[in-house]
Design an enzyme around this catalytic site. Structure first.
Site, PDB file in Angstrom:
ATOM      1  CB  SER A   1      22.132  23.217  16.889  1.00 47.55           C
ATOM      2  OG  SER A   1      20.938  23.728  17.459  1.00 47.55           O
ATOM      3  CG  ASP A   2      25.789  25.812  22.016  1.00 47.11           C
ATOM      4  OD1 ASP A   2      24.805  26.096  22.747  1.00 47.11           O
ATOM      5  OD2 ASP A   2      26.965  25.961  22.390  1.00 47.11           O
ATOM      6  CD1 TRP A   3      19.008  27.416  23.813  1.00 51.93           C
ATOM      7  CD2 TRP A   3      20.218  25.578  23.446  1.00 51.93           C
ATOM      8  NE1 TRP A   3      18.324  26.330  24.339  1.00 51.93           N
ATOM      9  CE2 TRP A   3      19.033  25.204  24.128  1.00 51.93           C
ATOM     10  CE3 TRP A   3      21.102  24.560  23.084  1.00 51.93           C
ATOM     11  CZ2 TRP A   3      18.732  23.882  24.470  1.00 51.93           C
ATOM     12  CZ3 TRP A   3      20.814  23.244  23.425  1.00 51.93           C
ATOM     13  CH2 TRP A   3      19.650  22.921  24.114  1.00 51.93           C
TER      14      TRP A   3
ATOM     15  CB  ALA B   1      25.169  26.703  17.176  1.00 49.64           C
TER      16      ALA B   1
END
Ligand code: NAG
Ligand code: NAG
Ligand code: NAG
Ligand code: NAG
Ligand code: NAG
Ligand code: NAG
Ligand code: NAG
Ligand code: NAG
Ligand code: NAG
Ligand code: NAG
Length: 871
Positions: free
Chosen positions: A291-293, A295
């Site tokens: 995941s993006d941070w 997200a």
């Protein structure tokens, strides 16, 4: 779905393609918002996937031996600032493995010292030089490896660059999917051949910074909580946005980062249509999705939708809670997340690890901390625990400065030259503009480069590094002037109008005006720009400065440092402006590289990787700067379909100022003798068959909750995310629902199905059906250097697919060729099946329509002297 395309269906495709190529709301009431259909179960790894067989076997041997808690540890970050790197997953102490270190980003190693500051990816894209792009990625990854980094969060092809004002476009290569795809594939190879895992990001359609994140304090002054939804039709998804991801996955990318924003109103990191269907089924991706941070917004739903790793692990930074960690352990124990899914997550992570040649035994030491430059400090920064030496200040740069200088010079685009360049021992050089000088506060003076002062060499946000030095244009040009006996003066301000006018008005002055336009990531606002640019004009009064200089000096040369196009309409054709250069974001060697170009030590050969329109309006798209759906998620309808950048300008018959692919040289080139050879590619067959049933890797775990609570006497680090349960009462683990609106118990139909899956017709290998890369034609052309100096030309091949709704032409081949004066070289480009295909939404496959196809060869998207029809 599985029948071979017949001649009759081929005939129909021309029309079909036309019918479905733009995103449309379901109806005009605004009620029928875009919707993302469910795709379950989440595809598991294929032991036979091309390039992954050995990695699969190694991963299987390793994962077979792991406990459930250890598998969960692999999947979940330990929390924001919990460990040394920007992202870290839990360790497996039983086998002496320290876990993984993940670090940004695409322009250099973030949060570390003694590293190189490379050019932006966009400037690397402007070189159109495959080898150099690969060398850049390899060099960056070598530096990462020596700091102990396992996963480098690069390269980026999302944003692709739909919006010219998009804040992070410089982190990618080009809005053209073909150029971006080639560059991404070379970057993946360059990174992974050093033993570091590449991350292709951000999947997908993360085209703007405004509203990209779910309410986390950054709500841009509005009460909107949910992130924007990028709404796109299936054809545009395939022919444009997914295209470069396919190239990166075919090149073996070990990981994919899913994006903050929503796609068709479903979050990027839990969108089963994107992750399960497009990425894992169709593109056959065998690595892991992280995941993006922050997200990630659900636990179970994200797990079955295809997420494999939670970053940085906590629900929100330092929340002490996680959707995974203990919750994932609990979800497997209570039977919500199928066991094969956690096995598959662990397999995907470890397969990527082994694929790049890492071993459990010799995990390199992590010898830097992201959170301080002090030598000694807490390993666990958030908890302020474990004080020891955390920064060894290892210089990992090697001779990368030379490489960076070469990339910056090769990427620089000469947009106009009335003969004033190259400079040859000029009598007097006047350098004007704050963009030529250094920054008060030093090159690293603004955290994450979140400001715009001094020469612009890097954009802002997470895709930043720390300058080991920054050669300013002023420093390098002055050195050169002194060497040559040239008089030299610089005014490193944009606001000294009178002094400037008088200096450049002196006889014999060559005026070099440095101007810029900056952008970055949305968590920082600079001069009112929340990541995305608010406009397409120059910053800090750059246009006024140019006007003043050009009004007083007949030999004015403009150098633009920017993150994308700027509007130059007001002044580009002023006769006093004798040359214009675009130097992108050049990194640490900025001054040296521009001096190489200005003085002809390097003959310019860069080509603009985006279009320079006459106005912002001419691009036909605008970022969603304000809510457009009440307090609900803003809606970003991608109703321009595949018509972005030059495809849009072509469709509007609009003449840009400088077209995509354009760039001058100090010599001239001619194109002649186009020749097309037809290859004997075999007939395209849709991928058929079935997967294996979901494999279980390792022994069945116990279902006794007491085996999963924190071990007796375990010393917990504050704020750390662990796989252990607090208590044998599951309610303790679940805690208070964070948002209250997640139906965590609800499993979509099919989500736990472990039986054989039917093959995707367009699948069959990493990147998609391998036959898509069959060569159908090879094109040859002669390129002659008709001038008097050696130069490099980027020969470009464009294809017209011929359908009523196809762009006039699309880039499908290029090569940067060095040619001696008076001699010729042969340009050669292969055209693959994919290059000639359209996405057919009905058969869910690529189809070559029967529309007449032609090819064009030349040196820009609008200078294509050679053409031929394809039989
Ligand atoms: C528009 O679409 C929505 C959602 O699909 C539906 O509820 C509504 O009835 C539709 N309205 C019209 C006028 O078709
Ligand atoms: C988004 O919705 C469009 C229009 O209905 C559809 O064509 C497309 O496949 C959807 N894509 C995803 C990823 O949900
Ligand atoms: C999980 O990782 C943490 C942090 O590295 C470590 O303390 C713990 O022992 C690990 N647990 C297992 C079961 O390996
Ligand atoms: C489990 O997830 C929920 C959100 O779904 C969260 O509120 C809770 O704190 C999490 N538990 C732990 C131990 O992190
Ligand atoms: C199973 O565990 C997950 C994670 O803690 C939780 O969200 C879910 O509600 C649980 N379901 C049941 C049926 O206990
Ligand atoms: C720094 O880390 C690298 C990679 O682990 C390692 O090779 C090197 O020996 C370390 N340097 C020192 C001084 O420990
Ligand atoms: C465009 O934005 C830049 C940066 O904020 C600013 O300096 C400039 O004045 C703006 N241009 C216009 C025309 O408003
Ligand atoms: C060009 O520069 C000269 C001074 O050398 C000035 O007189 C003239 O007005 C300028 N022309 C333009 C179009 O600015
Ligand atoms: C093309 O390949 C097919 C099948 O491999 C073969 O039968 C045919 O003779 C080949 N044609 C040419 C022109 O090489
Ligand atoms: C788990 O236990 C720790 C230590 O007692 C406590 O701080 C934390 O809030 C607990 N978490 C949950 C979700 O109950």
């Amino acid at each position: 779905m599985k029948t071979a395309t017949t001649a009759a269906t081929v005939l129909a495709i021309c029309n079909l393609a036309a019918a479905s190529s733009h995103f449309k709301r379901q109806n005009d009431t605004g009620v029928g918002l875009a919707y993302s259909p469910p795709y379950y179960p989440s595809p598991w790894m294929d032991p036979e996937a091309e390039g992954w067989q050995e990695a699969y076997a190694q991963a299987k041997a390793f994962v077979s031996d792991l406990t459930l808690l250890e598998k969960v540890n692999l999947t979940t970050g330990t929390g924001w600032m919990a460990d040394l790197c920007v992202g870290n997953v839990g360790s497996i102490p039983r086998v002496g493995w320290r876990g993984l270190c993940l670090q940004d980003g695409p322009q250099g190693i973030r949060f570390a010292d003694y590293v190189s500051y490379f050019t932006s990816s966009q400037l690397a894209g402007a070189t159109w030089n495959r080898d150099l792009i690969r060398d850049r990625a390899r060099a960056m990854a070598l530096e990462a490896r020596d700091k102990g980094i396992d996963v480098l969060l690069a390269p980026a092809v999302g944003p692709l660059g739909r919006f010219p004002t998009g804040g992070r476009n410089w982190e990618g290569f080009s809005p053209d999917p073909y150029l971006a795809g080639v560059a991404a594939a070379e970057s993946v190879k360059g990174i992974q051949e050093t033993g570091v895992i590449a991350t292709i990001k951000h999947l997908i359609m993360n085209e703007q910074e405004h509203f990209r994140e779910r309410g986390n304090g950054i709500s841009y002054g509005y009460s909107v909580v949910e992130a924007i939804s990028s709404n796109v039709d299936d054809k545009t998804m395939h022919e444009l946005y997914l295209w470069p991801f396919a190239d990166a996955i075919r090149a073996g990318a070990g990981s994919v980062m899913c994006s903050y924003q929503q796609v068709n109103n479903s979050y990027g990191c839990q969108n089963s249509a994107v992750l399960n269907h497009l990425l894992k089924e169709e593109l056959g991706f065998q690595g892991f999705v992280l995941s993006d941070w922050a997200a990630q917004h659900t636990g179970v739903a994200a797990a079955v939708a295809g997420l494999d790793m939670s970053m940085p692990g906590d629900v929100t930074f330092n929340s002490r809670t996680s959707y995974w960690g203990a919750n994932l352990t609990n979800a497997v124990l209570n039977g919500t997340v199928p066991e094969y899914r956690i096995d598959d997550m662990a397999m995907r992570i470890m397969a990527a690890f082994f694929k790049v040649g890492r071993t459990i035994e010799d995990a390199p030491e992590i010898n830097f901390s992201s959170w301080t430059r002090d030598s000694d400090g807490p390993v666990h920064w958030a908890a302020k625990e474990g004080v020891q030496t955390i920064n060894q200040h290892i210089d990992v740069r090697r001779d990368h400065g030379d490489l960076i200088r070469r990339i910056a010079a090769q990427g620089t685009v000469l947009l106009k030259n009335e003969g004033s360049l190259p400079l040859n021992k000029p009598k007097f050089v006047a350098v004007i503009g704050e963009d030529a000088g250094s920054r008060v506060g030093g090159p690293n003076g603004c955290p994450n480069q979140g400001c715009n002062s001094g020469t612009l060499a890097a954009g802002w946000g997470s895709g930043t590094a720390s300058f080991p030095y920054l050669i300013t244009p002023d420093a390098a040009l002055q050195r050169k002037a002194v060497e040559d006996g040239t008089r030299y003066e610089s005014i490193l301000s944009n606001w000294e109008h009178e002094l400037t006018a008088s200096l450049v008005g002196e006889p014999d002055a060559t005026a070099l005006v440095f101007v810029n336009a900056n952008s970055g990531e949305g968590f920082i606002e600079v001069d009112g720009n929340v990541g995305d640019r608010n406009n397409l004009t120059l910053w800090n009064g750059g246009d006024d400065l140019i006007e003043i200089v050009a009004a007083h000096n007949p030999n004015t040369i403009i150098i633009i440092h920017s993150t994308g196009p700027v509007v130059v309409s007001e002044w580009y054709d002023n006769p006093n402006i004798t040359a214009i250069l675009w130097a992108g974001l050049p990194g640490q060697e900025s001054g040296n590289a521009i001096t190489d170009i200005l003085y002809g030590r390097v003959n310019p050969g860069g080509k603009t990787p985006f279009t320079w329109g006459a106005s912002e309006e001419s691009y036909g798209v605008k970022i969603v700067y304000e809510p457009n759906n009440g307090d609900d998620a803003p809606q970003g309808d991608f109703d321009d379909g595949i018509f972005i950048d030059y495809r849009w300008f072509d469709s509007q018959d609009d003449e840009p100022i400088f077209e995509f692919g354009f760039g001058l040289s100090y010599t001239t080139f001619e194109f002649s003798d186009i020749r097309v050879e037809r290859s004997n590619a075999s007939e395209y067959k849709p991928n058929t068959g079935e997967s294996i049933p979901a494999p279980r890797i390792g022994a069945n775990h116990s279902s006794d909750y007491t085996d999963y609570v924190f071990p007796e006497g375990f010393r917990r680090i504050d704020q750390f995310i662990y796989p252990y349960l607090n208590s044998t009462d599951p309610k303790q683990t679940l805690g208070d629902r964070f948002y209250g609106d997640e139906a965590e118990d609800f499993l979509p139909p099919g989500a736990t199905d472990d039986s054989r899956r039917p093959a995707h017709p367009a699948g069959g290998g990493p990147g998609g059906n391998p036959q898509l890369w069959d060569v159908m034609y090879t094109v040859f052309a002669t390129v002659t250097n008709t001038g008097s100096v050696v130069g490099e030309e980027v020969a470009q091949l464009y294809v017209s697919l011929g359908g009523p709704d196809d762009p006039a032409k699309v880039l499908r081949g290029f090569e940067r060729i060095r040619i001696d004066p008076g001699t010729s070289e042969t340009f050669r480009a292969d055209i693959t099946r994919r290059d000639l295909s359209n996405w057919d939404t009905v058969s869910q496959n690529w189809v070559i329509s029967d529309c007449p196809k032609s090819i064009y060869v030349g040196n820009s998207s609008r200078n294509l002297p050679l053409h031929a029809a394809l039989q």
